[in-house]
Design an enzyme around this catalytic site. Structure first.
Site, mmCIF file in Angstrom:
data_model
loop_
_atom_site.group_PDB
_atom_site.id
_atom_site.type_symbol
_atom_site.label_atom_id
_atom_site.label_comp_id
_atom_site.label_asym_id
_atom_site.label_seq_id
_atom_site.Cartn_x
_atom_site.Cartn_y
_atom_site.Cartn_z
ATOM 1 N N LEU A 239 -3.316 -6.751 -0.712
ATOM 2 C CA LEU A 239 -3.466 -5.904 0.463
ATOM 3 C C LEU A 239 -3.284 -6.706 1.746
ATOM 4 O O LEU A 239 -3.791 -7.824 1.873
ATOM 5 C CB LEU A 239 -4.868 -5.282 0.445
ATOM 6 C CG LEU A 239 -5.239 -4.359 1.606
ATOM 7 C CD1 LEU A 239 -4.418 -3.079 1.546
ATOM 8 C CD2 LEU A 239 -6.727 -4.042 1.562
ATOM 9 N N HIS A 240 -2.560 -6.155 2.702
ATOM 10 C CA HIS A 240 -2.426 -6.762 4.023
ATOM 11 C C HIS A 240 -2.030 -5.693 5.031
ATOM 12 O O HIS A 240 -1.314 -4.763 4.710
ATOM 13 C CB HIS A 240 -1.416 -7.914 4.021
ATOM 14 C CG HIS A 240 -0.048 -7.536 3.541
ATOM 15 N ND1 HIS A 240 0.250 -7.335 2.201
ATOM 16 C CD2 HIS A 240 1.097 -7.308 4.213
ATOM 17 C CE1 HIS A 240 1.532 -7.015 2.081
ATOM 18 N NE2 HIS A 240 2.058 -6.979 3.289
#
Length: 187
Positions: free
Chosen positions: A144-145
């Site tokens: 996730l980013h």
């Protein structure tokens, strides 16, 4: 016989391809900061680039801030100067896997990043978002980013459309130093 860009034919001219430095149809933009990414690879041999980044120095990984459960770093392939990524330390793929603490800190870091980038680069606005999964455009779908992309009123030009090239006026190391120096001591 050689032909000019406008179609003019020069029967006695040598072919341009025989001379060094003659354009060959490829757009080239000097990007020395990307050698670290090329040498290390998009996903390092140790695994996930976002899991590896925190084990490196801030300068080497382009990290501008380290929090309790998430951190912020510059994107190696920025859409604009100052394009940051806010990343949880924990290796999770989607937003719904994030804990309440991770969600809160990702939000806090994003807000601080906006304030710092607005102050240090005088940006006019931001694009903020997460691409969840490869089908949705995530370049690194396994971790996730969130993207924080500064925008300016005059940041668009003909390069991306005509030359398929994005001009970035500043080196990543310079941008990292400026943003890191502008980050408040306590978030």
């Amino acid at each position: 016989m050689e032909q000019d860009y406008d179609g003019t034919v020069y029967p006695d001219a040598e072919p341009a391809s025989r001379f060094a430095g003659v354009p060959d149809g490829f757009a080239r933009l000097w990007t020395p900061h990307r050698i670290a990414y090329i040498e290390r690879g998009a996903a390092s041999s140790d695994g996930c680039v976002f899991c590896t980044a925190p084990t490196l120095s801030d300068e080497e990984a382009l990290i501008v801030h380290r929090g309790r459960s998430a951190y912020a770093l510059l994107n190696l392939f920025p859409y604009n100067s100052g394009h940051l990524l806010v990343v949880p330390y924990r290796h999770i793929a989607t937003y719904d896997e994030a804990s309440a603490d991770e969600v809160a800190e990702i939000g806090e870091i994003t807000q601080t990043a906006m304030r710092v980038v607005r102050r240090t680069s005088r940006s006019d606005g931001f694009n903020i978002g997460m691409n969840q999964g490869a089908i949705a455009g995530a370049g690194i779908a396994a971790h996730l980013h969130q993207h924080v992309v500064p925008r300016w009123a005059a940041d668009a030009n003909f390069f991306p459309i005509i030359a398929q090239t994005k001009a970035l006026p500043r080196l990543l190391g310079e941008v990292r130093e400026e943003i890191a120096a502008g980050w408040p001591s306590a978030v």
